[in-house]
Write an enzyme that holds these catalytic residues in place. Structure first.
Site, mmCIF file in Angstrom:
data_model
loop_
_atom_site.group_PDB
_atom_site.id
_atom_site.type_symbol
_atom_site.label_atom_id
_atom_site.label_comp_id
_atom_site.label_asym_id
_atom_site.label_seq_id
_atom_site.Cartn_x
_atom_site.Cartn_y
_atom_site.Cartn_z
ATOM 1 N N LYS A 70 0.734 -1.339 -0.332
ATOM 2 C CA LYS A 70 -0.200 0.251 -0.359
ATOM 3 C C LYS A 70 0.512 1.057 -0.180
ATOM 4 O O LYS A 70 -0.051 2.206 -0.836
ATOM 5 C CB LYS A 70 -0.978 0.310 1.107
ATOM 6 N N ASP A 107 -9.999 3.675 1.738
ATOM 7 C CA ASP A 107 -10.752 3.720 2.584
ATOM 8 C C ASP A 107 -10.560 4.000 4.022
ATOM 9 O O ASP A 107 -12.157 3.779 4.610
ATOM 10 C CB ASP A 107 -9.135 2.523 3.746
HETATM 11 P P1 NAP Z 1 -1.533 -2.369 11.339
HETATM 12 O O1 NAP Z 1 -0.959 -1.879 10.655
HETATM 13 O O2 NAP Z 1 -0.304 -3.823 11.730
HETATM 14 O O3 NAP Z 1 -1.817 -1.634 13.464
HETATM 15 C C1 NAP Z 1 -2.078 -3.315 13.845
HETATM 16 C C2 NAP Z 1 -2.487 -2.468 15.151
HETATM 17 O O4 NAP Z 1 -2.572 -2.583 15.991
HETATM 18 C C3 NAP Z 1 -1.729 -1.356 16.172
HETATM 19 O O5 NAP Z 1 -1.947 -0.036 16.454
HETATM 20 C C4 NAP Z 1 -0.534 -2.235 17.173
HETATM 21 O O6 NAP Z 1 -0.518 -1.435 17.455
HETATM 22 C C5 NAP Z 1 -2.188 -2.775 17.363
HETATM 23 N N1 NAP Z 1 -2.153 -3.631 17.548
HETATM 24 C C6 NAP Z 1 -1.286 -5.475 17.733
HETATM 25 N N2 NAP Z 1 -1.791 -6.044 18.310
HETATM 26 C C7 NAP Z 1 -1.134 -6.202 19.335
HETATM 27 C C8 NAP Z 1 -1.325 -5.880 21.197
HETATM 28 N N3 NAP Z 1 -1.054 -7.514 21.274
HETATM 29 N N4 NAP Z 1 -1.728 -5.540 21.642
HETATM 30 C C9 NAP Z 1 -1.842 -3.770 21.169
HETATM 31 N N5 NAP Z 1 -2.545 -3.816 20.070
HETATM 32 C C10 NAP Z 1 -1.688 -4.393 18.929
HETATM 33 O O7 NAP Z 1 -3.058 -3.445 10.663
HETATM 34 P P2 NAP Z 1 -4.438 -2.119 10.325
HETATM 35 O O8 NAP Z 1 -3.597 -2.358 8.701
HETATM 36 O O9 NAP Z 1 -3.885 -0.996 10.703
HETATM 37 O O10 NAP Z 1 -5.366 -3.733 10.252
HETATM 38 C C11 NAP Z 1 -5.450 -3.208 11.965
HETATM 39 C C12 NAP Z 1 -6.378 -4.048 11.571
HETATM 40 O O11 NAP Z 1 -7.713 -3.852 10.715
HETATM 41 C C13 NAP Z 1 -6.527 -5.382 11.589
HETATM 42 O O12 NAP Z 1 -7.388 -6.936 11.980
HETATM 43 C C14 NAP Z 1 -7.460 -5.975 10.071
HETATM 44 O O13 NAP Z 1 -7.649 -6.719 9.590
HETATM 45 C C15 NAP Z 1 -8.178 -4.253 9.670
HETATM 46 N N6 NAP Z 1 -8.407 -3.708 9.010
HETATM 47 C C16 NAP Z 1 -10.109 -4.096 8.458
HETATM 48 C C17 NAP Z 1 -10.801 -3.457 7.168
HETATM 49 C C18 NAP Z 1 -12.035 -3.117 7.189
HETATM 50 O O14 NAP Z 1 -12.535 -2.639 5.680
HETATM 51 N N7 NAP Z 1 -13.401 -3.697 7.703
HETATM 52 C C19 NAP Z 1 -9.771 -2.323 6.509
HETATM 53 C C20 NAP Z 1 -8.528 -1.923 7.302
HETATM 54 C C21 NAP Z 1 -7.844 -2.814 7.597
HETATM 55 P P3 NAP Z 1 1.286 -1.623 17.731
HETATM 56 O O15 NAP Z 1 1.572 -0.313 17.026
HETATM 57 O O16 NAP Z 1 1.790 -1.572 19.098
HETATM 58 O O17 NAP Z 1 1.768 -2.405 17.358
#
Ligand code: NAP
Length: 277
Positions: A70, A107
């Site tokens: 991305k 998004d």
């Molecule tokens: P990302 O960039 O990898 O970010 C992950 C986030 O989760 C970060 O804030 C991370 O915190 C936090 N996290 C992960 N493990 C954790 C833990 N054990 N304790 C506390 N915080 C934790 O992922 P992303 O792309 O932002 O996606 C995040 C979620 O949104 C995913 O589940 C994805 O499937 C979902 N999503 C859904 C849509 C939709 O259309 N519904 C669109 C996009 C994303 P740290 O910074 O501390 O690691």
């Protein structure tokens, strides 16, 4: 008379087998009787640019982009929309007739449209929004919440430095709080959003205290596997308006589909069922 080529589109990522977008696009093409194909493509980072430059030659009109490409596609694109620049990532590429690649990010649009459709009474300007998480998805969520008039964003992330970076990018309407205090932020909020991956099948549960959830709040979770997370279940029990994350996935696909296949698709229960099947 020469017939135009059948339009091809797809989604590029690595891995890509889990993507639900092919089911969604196939459903819409069937529903509207449109010719075309939408193909999942697992492309390695070192082949990304060459692939993107070649796809228009074989009939592709555009692609969606997912992890891990991305950010990189922003450097490859010839034109980048303002919202993609603000978010720092693109999820939709349009291959223009003049040969140029246009990068966009839908998004944030998908996030807000999902709330507008499923919680029409939501008034984003009526109070602060709590955003849990500061990853890639959080950037799009924060940009769109500010855009629709949320007065203040209370942002908390396990790794505080990532939240601080977002505050630097988005300015003083974003306030950063320690992750251990995240539960305290909910009191008085109008909107609560989980953008972390916590609560997703196979990941840990979101453990933030939720006692302050109260009627009138709009609560949504980007996690959509499962559809009802602990956050949404407790929010529903507390009398909040609740919107699950699947709709964001569906709505973010609308601009690409319309652009590539010429019809603006509707999102209803049959769309959700097609993707969940
Ligand atoms: P990302 O960039 O990898 O970010 C992950 C986030 O989760 C970060 O804030 C991370 O915190 C936090 N996290 C992960 N493990 C954790 C833990 N054990 N304790 C506390 N915080 C934790 O992922 P992303 O792309 O932002 O996606 C995040 C979620 O949104 C995913 O589940 C994805 O499937 C979902 N999503 C859904 C849509 C939709 O259309 N519904 C669109 C996009 C994303 P740290 O910074 O501390 O690691």
């Amino acid at each position: 008379m020469t017939l135009d080529r059948i339009p091809l589109a797809g989604v590029i990522g690595s891995p890509i087998a889990h993507s639900r977008s092919p089911r969604l696009f196939a459903h819409w093409m069937r529903k509207y009787g449109l010719p075309g194909h939408y193909i999942p493509m697992d492309i390695a980072a070192d082949k990304l640019e060459a692939t993107l430059r070649m796809l228009p030659d074989i009939g592709f009109v555009g692609v969606n982009v997912t992890i891990p490409h991305k950010e990189r596609v922003m450097e490859i694109a010839d034109l980048v929309s303002d919202r993609a620049t603000l978010i720092g990532a693109a999820n939709t590429l349009i291959f223009r007739k003049d040969g140029r690649i246009h990068a966009d990010n839908t998004d944030g649009y998908g996030f807000v449209e999902n709330l507008r459709q499923n919680a029409p009474a939501w008034q984003p300007e009526s109070g602060p929004a709590v955003v849990l998480g500061a990853g890639g998805a959080a950037r799009a969520v924060i940009a769109s919440l500010l855009d629709v008039g949320v007065p203040e964003i209370r942002l908390s992330n396990r790794t505080k430095a990532r939240a601080d970076t977002l505050k630097e990018a988005f300015g003083n309407r974003v306030q950063v709080f320690d992750w251990v205090k995240a539960g305290n932020l909910i009191e008085g909020a109008a909107t609560v959003v989980n953008t972390t991956s916590l609560g997703m099948t196979g990941k840990k549960e979101l453990r933030v205290p939720l006692d302050a959830l109260s009627p009138g709040m709009l609560v949504t979770d980007l996690v959509y596997t499962p559809l009802q997370t602990r956050l949404l279940r407790e929010a529903e029990e507390a009398g909040c308006q609740v919107v699950d994350g699947l709709g964001m996935l569906l709505h973010q696909a609308v601009p690409g589909f319309e652009r590539w296949f010429g019809t603006r698709p509707e999102i209803d229960e049959t769309t959700r069922a097609a993707v969940l099947r």
